[in-house]
Enzyme design. Structure first.
Site, PDB file in Angstrom:
ATOM      1  CG  HIS A   1      60.486  35.272  27.048  1.00 56.35           C
ATOM      2  ND1 HIS A   1      59.156  34.981  26.906  1.00 56.35           N
ATOM      3  CD2 HIS A   1      60.647  35.676  28.334  1.00 56.35           C
ATOM      4  CE1 HIS A   1      58.537  35.206  28.055  1.00 56.35           C
ATOM      5  NE2 HIS A   1      59.418  35.623  28.949  1.00 56.35           N
TER       6      HIS A   1
ATOM      7  CG  ASP B   1      61.836  39.694  22.598  1.00 54.42           C
ATOM      8  OD1 ASP B   1      61.626  40.775  23.194  1.00 54.42           O
ATOM      9  OD2 ASP B   1      61.691  38.588  23.128  1.00 54.42           O
TER      10      ASP B   1
ATOM     11  CD  GLN C   1      64.464  41.746  29.960  1.00 57.58           C
ATOM     12  OE1 GLN C   1      64.985  42.644  30.616  1.00 57.58           O
ATOM     13  NE2 GLN C   1      63.421  41.075  30.401  1.00 57.58           N
TER      14      GLN C   1
ATOM     15  CE  LYS D   1      59.376  41.717  30.062  1.00 55.09           C
ATOM     16  NZ  LYS D   1      59.703  40.858  31.196  1.00 55.09           N
TER      17      LYS D   1
ATOM     18  CB  CYS E   1      59.739  32.650  30.186  1.00 51.51           C
ATOM     19  SG  CYS E   1      58.351  32.820  31.285  1.00 51.51           S
TER      20      CYS E   1
END
Ligand code: PMP
Length: 407
Positions: A124, A201, A204, A227, A365
C-alpha cells in the site's frame, strides 16, 4: 468452532439495514473500511455522554474513568496480538501514522548512506512513501521484492536480496488489492539472519488472520482500528520494548515528556514517549469493543465465512466471459479483484451502486502494483463477517446487467 449466526451478526450492524438507491445495501468495500457493530457505536456514545475528560493528568473522577478506559484498550490490544507487555502498544491514528512514526523515528536514527530497506511490490502507498522519504533523506536504497502473475511474492528473490546492508524489511501480511497472504513468518526469520528488523503491515490481517507478535517474532506491527470493526482515527504500532526504548520521539508536545526546560527536555517512558498531545480518547476506548466483537465471533469463524463467500462468488463470477482476475494466490483473504475487457471499472462501480452494491474501483492505493499488471485499477469486492450469499447474488445480477449494457 461453532458456525456463525449471520442474522444475529447482521442485527448488530445498524448501517446494514438500509436501502441504497432503493435496493438493500450490499456492502463489499470492507478492505477500505468495515462497518461498526452497535457495541462500538454505543461505546462512543457512552464515552462522550458520561466519561469525557482529558486523560492521565487529572485526579477527578471523570479523568480517572477516561484514563482507565483508555488504558484498558491498551491491555485489550496487548492481549489481541499477544504482545508481552502493554507498554509495547502505541496508539496512533492508523496504519499510515504507525509506519510514518517508525520510518521517521527508527529510520532517521539507524539508516545511513548505502543501507537498504526492503518492501514488496504489493505494498500500500502507506508502506512505500514513508520509506521513500526517509531513504531519500539518508541516501539509503529502497529495494522491492518482485511479485509474480498470481500476485505472490517471489520468496527466492527476497532471500537473494538480503545482506548485511539491509536494515529494515517492511511488508504487508495480506494485500488489500489482491488478497494475497504473505509468508510473513518466513520473511521475518530470513531477515533476522541478517539482523534486519521487520515491520508487518497488518491492516488487512487484523480482523481475519491470527496476529501473534511473539509467534511471528516481528519487531513491529501496524494496523488500523477501522478495518477491524472499530472506529476511524485509531491505529496501533506494536514494537519490541528494547527497540522502542532506543528510538527517539516522533513528535514533541505534551504527554511525551518527563521534564521540559527551555534548554532541554527529557522523554517520558514508552508508550507515552510516542503519544504526544491529547490522543483520540473516544476512539481508543471504543476500539476495545471492536476487539471484543472480533474475539467473540472468532477469527477462524470470520475467515471461514468470508472465504465461503469468496469461493461462492468466484465460482459465479468466473462464468463471465472476458473477465480477468488479479490476485489468484494459493493463500488469500476474502478479496476479489477483477476487470472485464473493454468495460471501464468506474462504469461497473456505478452500475453496481445503482443496485445498492458497494464495491471499490481504482488503484486501491497500490499504484506500483497496478503498473506491474499494466492496468490503472480493478474492481474490488472484499468480504466481511456480515456479508451473505444473497448479497453476492445481488452483485452477480448487477454484473450481468453491466455486461449486457457495456459488454
Ligand atoms: N496498508 C494496507 C494493506 C491497507 O489496506 C491500508 C488501508 N487501505 C493501509 C495500509 C493504510 O491504512 P490507514 O488508511 O488506515 O492508515
Amino acid at each position: 468452532s461453532t458456525p456463525i449466526n449471520i442474522k444475529e451478526i447482521r442485527d448488530q450492524f445498524p448501517v446494514l439495514d438500509q436501502l441504497v438507491n432503493n435496493k438493500p445495501l450490499a456492502y463489499f468495500d470492507n478492505a477500505a473500511t468495515t462497518q461498526k457493530p452497535k457495541q462500538v457505536i454505543d461505546s462512543l456514545d457512552h464515552y462522550y455522554g458520561r466519561d469525557n475528560s482529558n486523560i492521565h493528568r487529572g485526579i477527578h473522577t471523570l479523568a480517572e474513568r477516561a484514563t482507565s478506559a483508555f488504558e484498558d484498550t491498551r491491555e485489550a490490544v496487548r492481549n489481541f496480538i499477544n504482545a508481552p507487555e502493554k507498554e509495547e502498544i502505541i496508539f496512533t491514528k492508523g496504519t499510515t501514522d504507525s509506519i510514518n512514526l517508525l520510518a521517521s523515528s527508527y529510520g532517521r536514527k539507524y539508516l545511513k548512506e548505502g543501507d537498504e530497506v526492503i518492501i514488496s511490490a504489493m505494498e500500500h502507498h502507506s508502506n512505500i512513501v514513508p520509506w521513500q522519504l526517509i531513504c531519500e533523506e539518508k541516501s539509503a536504497k529502497l529495494r522491492i521484492i518482485p511479485v509474480n502473475d498470481k500476485g505472490e511474492m517471489d520468496f527466492e528473490a527476497y532471500k537473494s536480496m538480503l545482506s548485511d546492508k539491509v536494515k529494515i524489511v517492511s511488508v504487508v501480511y495480506a494485500s488489500n488489492s489482491l488478497g494475497t497472504i504473505n509468508p510473513v513468518k518466513e520473511i521475518i526469520d530470513e531477515a533476522h539472519k541478517y539482523e534486519a528488523i521487520v515491520m508487518i503491515d497488518g491492516a488487512q490481517a487484523a480482523s481475519h488472520l491470527p496476529l501473534d507478535v511473539q509467534a511471528l517474532n516481528c519487531d513491529f506491527l501496524a494496523f488500523s482500528g477501522h478495518k477491524m470493526y472499530g472506529p476511524t482515527g485509531v491505529g496501533i504500532l506494536y514494537g519490541k520494548r528494547e527497540l522502542l526504548e532506543a528510538m527517539p520521539p516522533y513528535q514533541g508536545g505534551g504527554e511525551m515528556i518527563s521534564e521540559v526546560t527551555f534548554e532541554k527536555s527529557s522523554w517520558n517512558d514508552i508508550p507515552y514517549k510516542f503519544e504526544a498531545g491529547t490522543p483520540n480518547i473516544a476512539d481508543v476506548v471504543a476500539l476495545k469493543e471492536a476487539i471484543a466483537f472480533v474475539d467473540k465471533v472468532g477469527k477462524e469463524n470470520i475467515i471461514r465465512h468470508e472465504m465461503e463467500l469468496h469461493d461462492y462468488a468466484m465460482e459465479k463470477i468466473s462464468k463471465f466471459e472476458n473477465i480477468k482476475f488479479y490476485g489468484t494466490a494459493a493463500e488469500k483473504v476474502g478479496v476479489i479483484s477483477f476487470l472485464f475487457d473493454n468495460i471501464h471499472p468506474f462504469d461497473i462501480g456505478q452500475m453496481l451502486d445503482s443496485a445498492g452494491v458497494a464495491v471499490r474501483t481504482g488503484h486501491h492505493c497500490t499504484q506500483p502494483l497496478m503498473d506491474l499488471f499494466n492496468i490503472e485499477g480493478t474492481v474490488r469486492a472484499s468480504f466481511a463477517v456480515y456479508n451473505t450469499k444473497e448479497e453476492v447474488d445481488a452483485m452477480i445480477a448487477s454484473l450481468e446487467k453491466v455486461v449486457k449494457i457495456f459488454g
